[in-house]
Design a protein around this motif. Structure first.
Motif, PDB file in Angstrom:
ATOM      1  N   LEU A 121       0.821  -1.213   0.000  1.00 25.23           N
ATOM      2  CA  LEU A 121       0.000   0.000   0.000  1.00 25.23           C
ATOM      3  C   LEU A 121       0.858   1.267   0.000  1.00 25.23           C
ATOM      4  CD1 LEU A 121      -2.939   1.041   0.199  1.00 25.23           C
ATOM      5  CD2 LEU A 121      -2.716   0.917   2.687  1.00 25.23           C
ATOM      6  N   CYS A 122       1.900   1.285   0.819  1.00 26.39           N
ATOM      7  CA  CYS A 122       2.746   2.482   0.939  1.00 26.39           C
ATOM      8  C   CYS A 122       4.216   2.135   0.720  1.00 26.39           C
ATOM      9  CB  CYS A 122       2.599   3.111   2.323  1.00 26.39           C
ATOM     10  SG  CYS A 122       0.971   3.819   2.641  1.00 26.39           S
ATOM     11  N   ASP A 123       4.922   3.062   0.109  1.00 21.38           N
ATOM     12  CA  ASP A 123       6.375   2.945   0.003  1.00 21.38           C
ATOM     13  C   ASP A 123       7.037   3.304   1.323  1.00 21.38           C
ATOM     14  OD1 ASP A 123       6.700   1.989  -2.543  1.00 21.38           O
ATOM     15  OD2 ASP A 123       6.825   3.971  -3.463  1.00 21.38           O
ATOM     16  N   LYS A 124       6.445   4.275   2.023  1.00 19.57           N
ATOM     17  CA  LYS A 124       7.005   4.665   3.316  1.00 19.57           C
ATOM     18  C   LYS A 124       5.952   5.352   4.167  1.00 19.57           C
ATOM     19  CE  LYS A 124       8.835   9.280   2.232  1.00 19.57           C
ATOM     20  NZ  LYS A 124       9.990  10.179   2.380  1.00 19.57           N
ATOM     21  N   VAL A 125       6.167   5.275   5.475  1.00 20.40           N
ATOM     22  CA  VAL A 125       5.386   6.028   6.451  1.00 20.40           C
ATOM     23  C   VAL A 125       6.393   6.796   7.289  1.00 20.40           C
ATOM     24  CG1 VAL A 125       3.739   5.964   8.336  1.00 20.40           C
ATOM     25  CG2 VAL A 125       3.592   4.251   6.504  1.00 20.40           C
ATOM     26  N   ALA A 126       6.366   8.113   7.193  1.00 18.58           N
ATOM     27  CA  ALA A 126       7.358   8.945   7.877  1.00 18.58           C
ATOM     28  C   ALA A 126       6.740   9.634   9.091  1.00 18.58           C
ATOM     29  CB  ALA A 126       7.907   9.994   6.913  1.00 18.58           C
ATOM     30  N   ILE A 127       7.561   9.791  10.108  1.00 14.45           N
ATOM     31  CA  ILE A 127       7.168  10.579  11.284  1.00 14.45           C
ATOM     32  C   ILE A 127       7.843  11.936  11.150  1.00 14.45           C
ATOM     33  CG2 ILE A 127       7.192  10.734  13.797  1.00 14.45           C
ATOM     34  CD1 ILE A 127       7.546   7.664  13.836  1.00 14.45           C
ATOM     35  N   ASP A 128       7.062  12.957  10.997  1.00 13.11           N
ATOM     36  CA  ASP A 128       7.600  14.295  10.758  1.00 13.11           C
ATOM     37  C   ASP A 128       7.151  15.261  11.841  1.00 13.11           C
ATOM     38  OD1 ASP A 128       8.990  13.793   8.264  1.00 13.11           O
ATOM     39  OD2 ASP A 128       7.013  13.583   7.350  1.00 13.11           O
ATOM     40  N   GLY A 129       7.969  16.304  12.040  1.00 10.24           N
ATOM     41  CA  GLY A 129       7.621  17.346  12.999  1.00 10.24           C
ATOM     42  C   GLY A 129       7.409  16.771  14.382  1.00 10.24           C
ATOM     43  N   PRO A 130       6.417  17.255  15.084  1.00  4.15           N
ATOM     44  CA  PRO A 130       6.196  16.820  16.471  1.00  4.15           C
ATOM     45  C   PRO A 130       5.456  15.487  16.581  1.00  4.15           C
ATOM     46  CG  PRO A 130       4.597  18.489  15.874  1.00  4.15           C
ATOM     47  CD  PRO A 130       5.533  18.364  14.696  1.00  4.15           C
ATOM     48  N   GLY A 131       5.266  14.780  15.449  1.00  7.96           N
ATOM     49  CA  GLY A 131       4.590  13.487  15.521  1.00  7.96           C
ATOM     50  C   GLY A 131       3.582  13.233  14.419  1.00  7.96           C
ATOM     51  N   PHE A 132       3.640  14.030  13.352  1.00  2.12           N
ATOM     52  CA  PHE A 132       2.781  13.773  12.187  1.00  2.12           C
ATOM     53  C   PHE A 132       3.161  12.441  11.557  1.00  2.12           C
ATOM     54  CE2 PHE A 132       1.805  18.372  11.923  1.00  2.12           C
ATOM     55  CZ  PHE A 132       0.436  18.288  11.669  1.00  2.12           C
ATOM     56  N   LEU A 133       2.176  11.698  11.110  1.00  2.00           N
ATOM     57  CA  LEU A 133       2.392  10.505  10.310  1.00  2.00           C
ATOM     58  C   LEU A 133       2.071  10.843   8.863  1.00  2.00           C
ATOM     59  CD1 LEU A 133       0.799   7.688  12.513  1.00  2.00           C
ATOM     60  CD2 LEU A 133       3.217   8.263  12.270  1.00  2.00           C
ATOM     61  N   ASN A 134       3.043  10.682   7.966  1.00  5.57           N
ATOM     62  CA  ASN A 134       2.845  10.960   6.549  1.00  5.57           C
ATOM     63  C   ASN A 134       2.984   9.668   5.749  1.00  5.57           C
ATOM     64  OD1 ASN A 134       2.403  13.862   6.377  1.00  5.57           O
ATOM     65  ND2 ASN A 134       4.486  14.050   7.188  1.00  5.57           N
ATOM     66  N   PHE A 135       1.968   9.391   4.933  1.00  5.35           N
ATOM     67  CA  PHE A 135       1.899   8.153   4.168  1.00  5.35           C
ATOM     68  C   PHE A 135       2.149   8.441   2.689  1.00  5.35           C
ATOM     69  CE2 PHE A 135      -0.896   8.007   7.812  1.00  5.35           C
ATOM     70  CZ  PHE A 135      -0.696   6.748   8.369  1.00  5.35           C
ATOM     71  N   THR A 136       3.086   7.727   2.091  1.00  2.09           N
ATOM     72  CA  THR A 136       3.375   7.840   0.663  1.00  2.09           C
ATOM     73  C   THR A 136       2.966   6.539  -0.019  1.00  2.09           C
ATOM     74  OG1 THR A 136       5.240   9.334   1.073  1.00  2.09           O
ATOM     75  CG2 THR A 136       5.141   8.252  -1.082  1.00  2.09           C
ATOM     76  N   LEU A 137       1.993   6.624  -0.904  1.00  2.00           N
ATOM     77  CA  LEU A 137       1.477   5.442  -1.583  1.00  2.00           C
ATOM     78  C   LEU A 137       2.531   4.842  -2.504  1.00  2.00           C
ATOM     79  CD1 LEU A 137      -2.057   6.816  -2.553  1.00  2.00           C
ATOM     80  CD2 LEU A 137      -1.544   5.204  -0.705  1.00  2.00           C
ATOM     81  N   SER A 138       2.484   3.529  -2.663  1.00  2.00           N
ATOM     82  CA  SER A 138       3.428   2.855  -3.540  1.00  2.00           C
ATOM     83  C   SER A 138       2.973   2.977  -4.986  1.00  2.00           C
ATOM     84  CB  SER A 138       3.538   1.378  -3.171  1.00  2.00           C
ATOM     85  OG  SER A 138       2.331   0.698  -3.487  1.00  2.00           O
ATOM     86  N   ALA A 139       3.935   2.874  -5.895  1.00  2.67           N
ATOM     87  CA  ALA A 139       3.614   2.913  -7.324  1.00  2.67           C
ATOM     88  C   ALA A 139       2.704   1.751  -7.689  1.00  2.67           C
ATOM     89  CB  ALA A 139       4.903   2.872  -8.148  1.00  2.67           C
ATOM     90  N   ALA A 140       2.948   0.582  -7.101  1.00  4.29           N
ATOM     91  CA  ALA A 140       2.124  -0.594  -7.412  1.00  4.29           C
ATOM     92  C   ALA A 140       0.670  -0.372  -7.010  1.00  4.29           C
ATOM     93  CB  ALA A 140       2.686  -1.827  -6.699  1.00  4.29           C
ATOM     94  N   ALA A 141       0.456   0.244  -5.847  1.00  4.06           N
ATOM     95  CA  ALA A 141      -0.912   0.508  -5.397  1.00  4.06           C
ATOM     96  C   ALA A 141      -1.616   1.487  -6.339  1.00  4.06           C
ATOM     97  CB  ALA A 141      -0.892   1.058  -3.980  1.00  4.06           C
ATOM     98  N   LEU A 142      -0.899   2.511  -6.775  1.00  5.19           N
ATOM     99  CA  LEU A 142      -1.490   3.504  -7.680  1.00  5.19           C
ATOM    100  C   LEU A 142      -1.762   2.905  -9.055  1.00  5.19           C
ATOM    101  CD1 LEU A 142       0.680   6.601  -6.721  1.00  5.19           C
ATOM    102  CD2 LEU A 142      -1.785   6.342  -6.350  1.00  5.19           C
ATOM    103  N   GLU A 143      -0.861   2.082  -9.535  1.00 11.48           N
ATOM    104  CA  GLU A 143      -1.050   1.452 -10.848  1.00 11.48           C
ATOM    105  C   GLU A 143      -2.234   0.497 -10.823  1.00 11.48           C
ATOM    106  OE1 GLU A 143       3.749   1.849 -11.587  1.00 11.48           O
ATOM    107  OE2 GLU A 143       2.855  -0.106 -11.105  1.00 11.48           O
ATOM    108  N   GLY A 144      -2.384  -0.226  -9.708  1.00  9.56           N
ATOM    109  CA  GLY A 144      -3.531  -1.112  -9.572  1.00  9.56           C
ATOM    110  C   GLY A 144      -4.829  -0.352  -9.498  1.00  9.56           C
ATOM    111  N   ARG A 145      -4.797   0.780  -8.802  1.00 13.45           N
ATOM    112  CA  ARG A 145      -6.003   1.612  -8.685  1.00 13.45           C
ATOM    113  C   ARG A 145      -6.399   2.173 -10.037  1.00 13.45           C
ATOM    114  NH1 ARG A 145     -10.481   1.881  -5.757  1.00 13.45           N
ATOM    115  NH2 ARG A 145     -11.379   3.966  -5.811  1.00 13.45           N
ATOM    116  N   LEU A 146      -5.424   2.541 -10.845  1.00 13.12           N
ATOM    117  CA  LEU A 146      -5.697   3.058 -12.187  1.00 13.12           C
ATOM    118  C   LEU A 146      -6.466   2.015 -13.003  1.00 13.12           C
ATOM    119  CD1 LEU A 146      -5.325   5.184 -14.415  1.00 13.12           C
ATOM    120  CD2 LEU A 146      -3.045   4.208 -14.845  1.00 13.12           C
TER     121      LEU A 146
END
Length: 586
Positions: free
Chosen positions: A72-97
């Motif tokens: 589903l995601c290439d990475k999940v980053a913890i940024d700033g004071p504790g934000f969770l940022n999700f980056t979708l994977s290319a495979a997930a996006l290609e499948g959704r297309l």
């Protein structure tokens, strides 16, 4: 929908980490406010850490360690004071297309628990033309009904026309004494309005004329055959003209049950209110007072008077025996619940009627109604000067006048472009652009705010307008016209490969369509879909400029064709939910 899946995964991760969640708190995922850091984000760890008085980044790390985003995601980053940022994977996006291409609903899943919803909107008055004030109710109601139906709800649309009331006394008198039959045949509504205005002016100047009008109204209410016949003819002529307006706007109703339909139910309804102790007589009228069950600031039957609260009762029968809108609306609720078994009733009516509906809903609930009733309020349309939108003579601007003007301006713009189109094709395109522009100008606004009506902005090919979105759709179709059948459109089961940042940005935006559609009904805001479509058009235009399609080869070419096809499909579906048709050329 990626947001829903990520939200489920995040909630599971909190549970797996053994973190006790306070009652009423549920971790959620939202669209990223800054796409440089990811596609989705969550501040759940920050909020919970504050409540638990612990380190938010440490709490976020606990959650990430147990978060399953494989595939589903290439990475999940913890940024700033504790934000969770999700980056979708290319495979997930290609499948959704591929799924968007395969699904006739463009990847939008139906609602899990469909309801039967009555949508009450537009509601013009008999013997009066529709004016600019009807734009908001008509277009908002239509878009909400289309969306609810698309999502799987059973929708019943009802145009509760104003076909009863004191104005008919003047119309009846004018019909008998002032009517121009030839003018009536040419333009019934215009003639009925002229008659009403003439008699109204005479009644203000002469008490005898006013008394005559009152007498005509009483005879109508008692069932006088002649007056009933005139009234029915006024209703017929108006509904015929309204049908033409709605046909031009492509707005349809299942029912036209006007105020008169409920006349016989009003007296028994008032008696039932009295018998149940919900209403009582006061100064000759029958009214509903506060029952003291709510705090004063929440009670619709109380208003603040300096430092105290005073009664603001709901009148259901006047001292002269006449009934009011509240009485009719209560009878209407009875009918919609009894005959249509409505789970919900939506009233798309202007914000000034807020107190009226709060009182009506409160009385209905006291009578035992459990149907969910919602007043979907909206603001006003203003002229360029910030005042109410009027003609130069001070008259209210007619709705058809606005539509006709928009079509004429679009006609001039279409004619100025050399496309080799015949007159019929140009006319059809002008109608699609003109009507769509007026609808979109309304539906792209937050419904609760007033907005200024601007012809220049309305038909601009730049900015958040219907022509801009339609132009994006036309661009998607022009690609396939150039192929001229020499190459098959991309199939859903092909392998797609996203290689360019503009391709990925467009794929991400396409994947968010289902979320945008479902979000509309959370607070009945079509502008959320309009704004999404504008962002999609921006993404497509950026992709179109950055990524040559027909000059590409192999899997890159097929992927870019798939993105064009999916963008066209989503734009057409989304605009259709707003009641806006698309055109293959502009």
């Amino acid at each position: 929908m990626f947001r829903a899946v990520l939200t489920d995964r995040l909630q599971a991760a909190f549970a797996a980490a053994g973190i006790d969640l306070p009652e009423g708190f549920a971790p959620e995922v939202a669209l990223a406010s800054d796409t440089r850091f990811g596609d989705y984000q969550s501040n759940a760890a920050m909020i919970l850490a504050k409540r638990l008085k612990t380190n938010p980044r440490a709490l976020a790390q606990q959650v990430v360690d147990r978060l399953d985003v494989v595939g589903l995601c290439d990475k999940v980053a913890i940024d700033g004071p504790g934000f969770l940022n999700f980056t979708l994977s290319a495979a997930a996006l290609e499948g959704r297309l591929g799924r968007i291409l395969a699904d006739e609903r463009a990847g939008v899943p139906p609602i899990a628990a469909p309801r039967r919803i009555v949508v009450d909107f537009s509601a013009p008055n008999i013997a009066k033309p529709m004016h600019v004030g009807h734009i908001r109710s008509t277009f908002l109601g239509d878009a909400l009904a289309r969306t609810a139906r698309f999502l799987g709800h059973e929708v019943i649309t009802d145009n509760h026309v104003g076909d009863w009331g004191t104005q008919f006394g003047m119309i009846l008198h004018g019909w008998k004494t002032r009517l121009d039959r030839e003018a009536l045949a040419r333009d019934p509504i215009h003639e009925l309005v002229r008659v009403y205005k003439t008699v109204n002016a005479e009644a203000k100047a002469d008490e005898a004329v006013l008394e005559t009008c009152k007498g005509e109204l009483v005879r109508l209410q008692r069932g006088d055959a002649e007056n009933l016949g005139i009234w029915k003819e006024c209703v017929r002529l108006t509904l015929e003209q309204l049908a033409k307006v709605y046909e031009a706007l492509e707005v349809r109703f299942d029912h036209y049950l006007g105020e008169s339909f409920y006349n016989d139910a009003l007296a028994p309804l008032v008696q039932s209110l009295l018998a149940a102790g919900i209403a009582r007589e006061s100064e000759g009228a029958v009214v509903v007072f506060s029952d003291g069950s709510l705090p004063p600031e929440e009670d619709p039957f109380l208003i603040r008077d300096k430092d105290d609260w005073k009664a603001a009762p709901c009148i259901v029968r006047k001292s002269d025996g006449g009934f009011l809108y509240a009485t009719t609306d209560l009878a209407t609720i009875d009918y919609r619940v009894r005959e249509w078994r409505a789970d919900e009733i939506w009233y798309v009516v202007g914000a000034p009627q807020q107190l009226h509906f709060r009182q009506v809903f409160a009385v209905a609930r006291r009578r035992g109604a459990t149907t969910h009733m919602t007043h979907i309020a909206f603001g006003s349309i203003l002229g360029p000067d910030g005042k109410m939108f009027k003609t130069r003579s001070g008259e209210t601007v007619g709705l058809l006048e606005v539509i006709d003007e928009a079509i004429e301006r679009a006609r001039e713009a279409v004619a100025s472009r050399e496309q080799g189109l015949d007159a019929a094709a140009q006319e059809e395109i002008a109608r699609i652009i003109g009507t769509g522009a007026v609808k979109y100008a309304e539906l792209s606004q937050n419904r609760l705010t007033d907005y200024k009506f601007s012809w220049d902005k309305l038909l601009s090919l730049q900015g958040n307008t219907a022509p801009y979105l339609l132009n994006a759709y036309v661009r998607t179709r022009s690609i396939f016209r150039k192929l001229d059948g020499a190459e098959a459109a991309p199939a859903a089961d092909e392998i797609f490969t996203l290689t360019d940042p503009a391709e990925r940005a467009l794929a991400v935006k396409l994947a968010q369509f289902a979320e945008a559609v479902h979000d509309i009904l959370i607070d009945h805001r079509p502008n959320l879909l309009a704004n999404y479509l504008f962002e999609l058009a921006n993404s497509y235009h950026a992709f179109y400029e950055a990524c040559p399609v027909l000059k590409a080869e192999g899997s890159v070419r097929r992927t870019r064709l798939a993105l064009c096809e999916a963008a066209g499909k989503v734009l057409k579906t989304g605009l259709g939910l707003l009641g806006i048709r698309t055109t293959e050329r502009m």
